[in-house]
Design a protein around this motif. Structure first.
Motif, PDB file in Angstrom:
ATOM      1  N   SER A  85      82.945  29.296  12.835  1.00 49.59           N
ATOM      2  CA  SER A  85      84.126  29.739  12.268  1.00 49.59           C
ATOM      3  C   SER A  85      84.667  28.371  11.732  1.00 49.59           C
ATOM      4  O   SER A  85      85.395  28.725  10.653  1.00 49.59           O
ATOM      5  CB  SER A  85      84.930  29.939  13.966  1.00 49.59           C
ATOM      6  OG  SER A  85      85.233  28.875  14.445  1.00 49.59           O
ATOM      7  N   GLU A 130      74.645  50.995   8.554  1.00 48.71           N
ATOM      8  CA  GLU A 130      73.885  50.786   9.739  1.00 48.71           C
ATOM      9  C   GLU A 130      72.364  51.151   9.826  1.00 48.71           C
ATOM     10  O   GLU A 130      71.515  50.750  10.312  1.00 48.71           O
ATOM     11  CB  GLU A 130      74.700  51.489  11.172  1.00 48.71           C
ATOM     12  CG  GLU A 130      74.029  51.003  12.372  1.00 48.71           C
ATOM     13  CD  GLU A 130      74.774  51.266  13.617  1.00 48.71           C
ATOM     14  OE1 GLU A 130      74.158  51.450  14.585  1.00 48.71           O
ATOM     15  OE2 GLU A 130      76.199  51.210  13.380  1.00 48.71           O
ATOM     16  N   THR A 183      79.549  42.395   3.404  1.00 48.17           N
ATOM     17  CA  THR A 183      80.244  41.116   3.824  1.00 48.17           C
ATOM     18  C   THR A 183      81.454  40.774   3.299  1.00 48.17           C
ATOM     19  O   THR A 183      82.401  40.170   3.499  1.00 48.17           O
ATOM     20  CB  THR A 183      79.000  39.961   3.866  1.00 48.17           C
ATOM     21  OG1 THR A 183      77.972  40.694   4.630  1.00 48.17           O
ATOM     22  CG2 THR A 183      79.758  38.664   4.468  1.00 48.17           C
ATOM     23  N   GLN A 203      85.037  42.436   4.061  1.00 45.52           N
ATOM     24  CA  GLN A 203      85.776  41.625   4.842  1.00 45.52           C
ATOM     25  C   GLN A 203      86.329  40.287   4.293  1.00 45.52           C
ATOM     26  O   GLN A 203      87.618  40.119   4.771  1.00 45.52           O
ATOM     27  CB  GLN A 203      85.287  41.531   6.357  1.00 45.52           C
ATOM     28  CG  GLN A 203      83.882  40.605   6.184  1.00 45.52           C
ATOM     29  CD  GLN A 203      84.084  39.060   6.494  1.00 45.52           C
ATOM     30  OE1 GLN A 203      85.092  38.842   6.969  1.00 45.52           O
ATOM     31  NE2 GLN A 203      83.094  38.462   6.387  1.00 45.52           N
ATOM     32  N   LEU A 216      85.098  44.274  10.433  1.00 42.07           N
ATOM     33  CA  LEU A 216      84.269  43.241  11.269  1.00 42.07           C
ATOM     34  C   LEU A 216      83.670  44.132  12.394  1.00 42.07           C
ATOM     35  O   LEU A 216      82.722  43.348  12.724  1.00 42.07           O
ATOM     36  CB  LEU A 216      85.374  42.520  11.936  1.00 42.07           C
ATOM     37  CG  LEU A 216      86.006  41.491  10.675  1.00 42.07           C
ATOM     38  CD1 LEU A 216      87.340  40.621  11.289  1.00 42.07           C
ATOM     39  CD2 LEU A 216      85.022  40.516  10.279  1.00 42.07           C
ATOM     40  N   ASP A 217      84.275  45.240  12.899  1.00 45.48           N
ATOM     41  CA  ASP A 217      83.417  45.899  13.962  1.00 45.48           C
ATOM     42  C   ASP A 217      82.018  46.387  13.263  1.00 45.48           C
ATOM     43  O   ASP A 217      81.248  46.412  14.310  1.00 45.48           O
ATOM     44  CB  ASP A 217      84.359  46.981  14.566  1.00 45.48           C
ATOM     45  CG  ASP A 217      85.540  46.189  15.434  1.00 45.48           C
ATOM     46  OD1 ASP A 217      85.479  45.292  15.766  1.00 45.48           O
ATOM     47  OD2 ASP A 217      86.392  47.212  15.895  1.00 45.48           O
ATOM     48  N   LYS A 233      79.520  43.734  13.141  1.00 45.25           N
ATOM     49  CA  LYS A 233      79.146  43.748  14.388  1.00 45.25           C
ATOM     50  C   LYS A 233      78.238  44.377  14.831  1.00 45.25           C
ATOM     51  O   LYS A 233      77.119  44.187  15.567  1.00 45.25           O
ATOM     52  CB  LYS A 233      80.421  43.442  15.436  1.00 45.25           C
ATOM     53  CG  LYS A 233      79.977  43.143  16.762  1.00 45.25           C
ATOM     54  CD  LYS A 233      81.101  43.040  17.757  1.00 45.25           C
ATOM     55  CE  LYS A 233      80.573  42.659  19.173  1.00 45.25           C
ATOM     56  NZ  LYS A 233      79.788  43.733  19.726  1.00 45.25           N
ATOM     57  N   SER A 234      78.513  45.974  14.585  1.00 44.46           N
ATOM     58  CA  SER A 234      77.761  46.823  15.076  1.00 44.46           C
ATOM     59  C   SER A 234      76.488  46.969  14.358  1.00 44.46           C
ATOM     60  O   SER A 234      75.415  47.197  14.824  1.00 44.46           O
ATOM     61  CB  SER A 234      78.736  48.233  14.814  1.00 44.46           C
ATOM     62  OG  SER A 234      77.612  49.247  15.044  1.00 44.46           O
ATOM     63  N   ASN A 276      75.050  44.193  13.034  1.00 44.76           N
ATOM     64  CA  ASN A 276      74.238  43.228  13.621  1.00 44.76           C
ATOM     65  C   ASN A 276      73.690  43.535  14.864  1.00 44.76           C
ATOM     66  O   ASN A 276      72.543  43.124  15.094  1.00 44.76           O
ATOM     67  CB  ASN A 276      75.219  42.040  13.673  1.00 44.76           C
ATOM     68  CG  ASN A 276      74.439  40.681  14.322  1.00 44.76           C
ATOM     69  OD1 ASN A 276      73.639  40.331  13.560  1.00 44.76           O
ATOM     70  ND2 ASN A 276      74.967  39.933  15.163  1.00 44.76           N
ATOM     71  N   ASP A 277      74.431  44.238  15.900  1.00 48.17           N
ATOM     72  CA  ASP A 277      73.837  44.707  17.121  1.00 48.17           C
ATOM     73  C   ASP A 277      72.854  45.484  17.210  1.00 48.17           C
ATOM     74  O   ASP A 277      71.689  45.286  17.708  1.00 48.17           O
ATOM     75  CB  ASP A 277      74.956  45.060  18.138  1.00 48.17           C
ATOM     76  CG  ASP A 277      75.865  44.015  18.318  1.00 48.17           C
ATOM     77  OD1 ASP A 277      75.559  42.983  18.169  1.00 48.17           O
ATOM     78  OD2 ASP A 277      77.181  44.645  18.947  1.00 48.17           O
ATOM     79  N   MET A 290      77.553  45.172  22.996  1.00 51.33           N
ATOM     80  CA  MET A 290      77.747  43.452  22.986  1.00 51.33           C
ATOM     81  C   MET A 290      75.995  43.142  23.133  1.00 51.33           C
ATOM     82  O   MET A 290      75.405  43.808  23.604  1.00 51.33           O
ATOM     83  CB  MET A 290      78.384  42.896  24.008  1.00 51.33           C
ATOM     84  CG  MET A 290      79.968  43.242  24.259  1.00 51.33           C
ATOM     85  SD  MET A 290      80.726  42.555  23.147  1.00 51.33           S
ATOM     86  CE  MET A 290      81.132  40.906  23.764  1.00 51.33           C
ATOM     87  N   GLY A 311      73.599  39.192  23.144  1.00 47.01           N
ATOM     88  CA  GLY A 311      73.718  37.851  23.159  1.00 47.01           C
ATOM     89  C   GLY A 311      73.020  37.211  24.109  1.00 47.01           C
ATOM     90  O   GLY A 311      72.630  37.698  24.810  1.00 47.01           O
TER      91      GLY A 311
END
Length: 781
Positions: free
Chosen positions: A373, A557, A604, A607, A634-635, A638-639, A641-642, A664, A666
């Protein structure tokens, strides 16, 4: 009183008168009683005795030929019985020694084991000497007997071989058998004792090296793999290099221990499986340590490269700002002065183009693996500064060009009057230009032009307008690029004239190569671009544009999930003539793979632009919607990426979509426990955590093991081996675990199974707990 049954008694009467008289008198008194028990034959002479007994069975004194000496017989019998007793004692000693070897518990220290082995070896050789001495005694005893000549003896004579010789010979045979058995037993025992000692030494070395590696692993885990500045990263690289030297020395010791283990295994050691297991464990620990150090070195080196680039860009910005700040504007009013200043600017831009034209998206892609970050903030900060400097140069160039074109007179330096609100409309007074100048050199423009400050609202409006313009312009370019890809590549795959140039593996697979890019193009071309263009005069509506079309963006997605298949197909046929010809037709300088990456990059970019817009819209209408739009994008990232991680799960026997949406994912350290206690050997040794990649679905928590990544750049892929899953309707959580604030506890079916999970940070732990809590509350409702 006789030892056995008597059948006949022969009485040889004495020859002397007195002896015969006494015998007759004595015999007469007891004859009646004696005759009742057994028959008695009275012999008057020795010759009468020969009628009953063969002369070979009688000694010379009884008229026979048998050579016999009673004293010698007593000596032989004594020697035989003594020999037999000695053999028995030897047997008992061997038995006792064997029992001692079998039943004595071995100590725990190497010195005691070596001492016991030495004492037992000494006792073995003592027993061997005793056996040798007894054998020698038996052989000597045996040789003192006259063995019958087998060539001249009949079967009866062989049968009548002296019993003493047979006894001694049999005892010697037993002694030989005992010695052979004892030698075999000792050889096995000695081998096992030596192997036990070897194993003890090996395990001691193994444990020492293993503990040392684990200690280094713990120290290595505390070494950071990133940094906030060039000096800090260089120092950390230096520290890691020193640490790597220690690790390599230790890995060298581990190799010596492993080699020792292999030698033991090659010599058929009885603990072969254990030794091989420990060798493998040591090799695994060494590889993990070495790989972790290499990974951190690579990350630190990459971070250093990024910091160096950012530092160079910042230095370039400072030099550019210094150049502009030191241009004397009063001398630039003439044509010659403006021309010289313009040349200075163009010369600087040409020499610094490599740094001024940094693409933040390219930086994000090149250094995605090391971005934190803080680094993202630094990149964004450098991006803002680069944009400011570029804008300053563009405005200054524009001003000088206009001066050269119009040959305007020098501007008179006058102080603005407070009662006269309208400001000068000279090109040098564009709000954007002034804002950029103030950012770099506060006070410079007030010195030349008499300005001290500007209205904040005007500055923010200027920036918002600039960001919206960039958003719309880049959206138009994006749509145009998608159009060229679909018409210049995808449509050409159906062209019969291009069929011969196309490799067989590519035919009828355009849906794999391009995914749902046509759907994405239609959405942006027909809907989203027009929505953004309508915001040109109304920046407050930008947030609404994204929120209204939030559901439509889910198509990305699907595109990203297909990306690995697309890249795999591209790698197989990227050198084909079809792509080369198509690229020449379109005049594309980049390969198709760069254009196939555009949707991911665009996602990307949104955002980043929303963040920039939000920065300058704090007091405008539509800020809340803008904030919600940023959260939504951003969600979505993340979605995406997941879901990209989810498609790499292997080994799950079922349909993952039945578990609901991925909320989630990780990597964590996980310890396991069971109410009934450990049942497997590997559970007993679970003093170290397992590294697991967790996927939290709406209906289940899935545990996977992350496999190594292969490839470079965008070809890098990860896979996750499915291990097990917990249904969320039987899960409970304990938020705090003693010893570490990053740990929390997940238990299953009333604590039948307990999993202690350690996140990398406390914030990450709380994020997971919040999501799990939401699922559990929803189930309760």
């Amino acid at each position: 009183s006789f030892p056995g049954n008597l059948h006949l008694v022969m009485v040889l009467r004495p020859t002397g008168f007195f002896q015969r008289t006494f015998t007759d008198i004595g015999f007469r008194f007891s004859q009646e009683d004696f005759l009742l028990k057994l028959p008695v034959v009275m012999l008057s002479s020795v010759s009468d005795l020969l009628m009953y007994i063969d002369e070979q069975q009688l000694t010379p004194e009884f008229g026979g030929t048998l050579e016999y000496c009673h004293s010698e017989w007593v000596v032989f019998r004594t020697a035989i019985e003594s020999f037999a007793l000695t053999v028995k004692e030897i047997a008992q000693m061997l038995q006792s020694f064997g029992t001692e070897l079998a039943e004595t518990e071995l100590p725990d220290d190497m010195y005691s084991i070596e001492r016991i082995l030495a004492l037992r070896t000494e006792k073995y050789y003592q027993l061997k000497e005793d056996i040798t001495a007894v054998t020698k005694e038996g052989n000597l005893l045996l040789s003192s007997f006259e063995e019958p000549d087998s060539g001249e003896c009949s079967k009866d004579q062989l049968h009548e071989r002296p019993g003493d010789w047979e006894t001694v010979n049999r005892l010697l045979g037993q002694l030989r058998e005992m010695e052979t058995a004892f030698d075999g037993f000792w050889e096995k025992h000695q081998l096992k004792m030596e192997q036990y000692l070897q194993l003890w030494k090996f395990e001691q070395s193994f444990q020492e090296v293993k503990n040392a590696i684990e200690f280094l692993m713990g120290q290595q885990a505390e070494l950071p793999d990133t940094g906030d500045s060039v000096p800090q990263v260089k120092q950390r690289l230096k520290d890691l290099g020193h640490f790597d030297g220690m690790a390599q020395d230790l890995i060298g010791k581990a190799q010596v221990v492993i080699l020792h283990g292999h030698q033991l295994a090659a010599n058929h050691h009885y603990a072969l499986n254990l030794i091989c297991q420990q060798c493998n464990e040591l090799r695994h620990h060494s590889d993990v340590l070495s790989d972790e150090i290499k990974r951190k070195q690579m990350r630190l080196q990459k971070t250093l490269d990024l910091h160096t680039r950012l530092q160079q860009a910042l230095q370039c910005c400072d030099e550019g700002a210094y150049l502009l700040a030191n241009q004397q504007m009063d001398k630039c009013q003439s044509k010659e002065g403006a021309q010289k200043a313009l040349q200075d600017i163009e010369r600087f831009i040409e020499s610094s183009s490599a740094y001024l034209n940094y693409d933040p998206q390219a930086l994000h892609c090149d250094f995605e693996s090391v971005l934190t970050s803080e680094l993202k903030c630094q990149i964004q900060s450098v991006q803002v500064k680069l944009e400011n400097v570029r804008s300053m140069f563009e405005n200054r160039q524009s001003c000088f060009k206009k001066l050269l074109d119009k040959h305007v007179r020098p501007v008179q330096l006058v102080a603005p009057r407070p009662e006269n609100p309208p400001r000068s409309k000279s090109p040098l007074f564009s709000p954007k230009h002034v804002v950029q100048a103030l950012r770099v050199q506060p006070g410079t423009w007030s010195c030349h032009w008499g300005w001290s400050q500007h209205d904040a609202g005007e500055i923010h409006y200027c920036h918002s307008h600039h960001v919206i313009n960039e958003l719309i312009e880049t959206e138009r370019v994006y749509v145009e690029e998608l159009f060229t890809v679909l018409t210049g590549y995808r449509a050409e795959m159906d062209n019969p004239a291009m069929l011969l140039l196309m490799p067989p593996v590519l035919r009828n697979r355009k849906d794999v190569l391009f995914g749902n890019m046509p759907e994405i193009y239609d959405f942006h071309n027909k809907i989203f671009l027009h929505s953004l263009e309508s915001c040109l005069g109304a920046p407050e509506r930008v947030g609404f544009c994204f929120l209204d079309r939030r559901e439509d963006f889910q198509m990305y997605e699907k595109y990203c999930q297909n990306k690995p298949r697309s890249e795999s197909l591209w790698r197989q046929c990227s050198e084909s003539a079809f792509f080369q010809v198509s690229s020449v037709k379109l005049e594309h300088k980049l390969g198709l793979d760069s254009y196939l990456l555009k949707p991911v990059q665009r996602l990307t970019k949104y955002q980043l632009l929303l963040k920039e817009l939000l920065k300058y819209s704090t007091s405008c209408d539509g800020v809340q919607e803008l904030q919600e739009a940023l959260v939504a994008m951003l969600d979505l990232l993340k979605s995406v990426n997941d879901s990209m991680h989810q498609i790499s799960i292997t080994g799950y026997d079922g349909d993952l979509s039945e578990l609901g949406k991925v909320l989630m994912q990780g990597s964590f350290s996980v310890w396991t426990g069971h109410r009934k206690g450990p049942t497997k050997m590997k559970d007993l040794a679970r003093f170290k955590p397992m590294q697991r990649h967790l996927f939290l679905y709406e209906k289940a928590l899935v545990f996977c093991k992350k496999r190594e990544e292969h490839g470079d750049g965008y070809d890098k892929t990860s896979s996750y081996s499915f291990k097990h899953f917990l249904k969320m309707n039987a899960v409970g959580i304990t938020e705090n675990v003693k010893g570490d604030h990053r740990k929390f506890e997940i238990w299953y079916s009333g604590r039948e199974e307990v999993y202690v999970v350690q996140a990398q940070t406390v914030d990450l732990k709380m994020a997971w707990l919040n999501e799990i809590r939401k699922i559990l509350f929803k189930q309760q409702e």
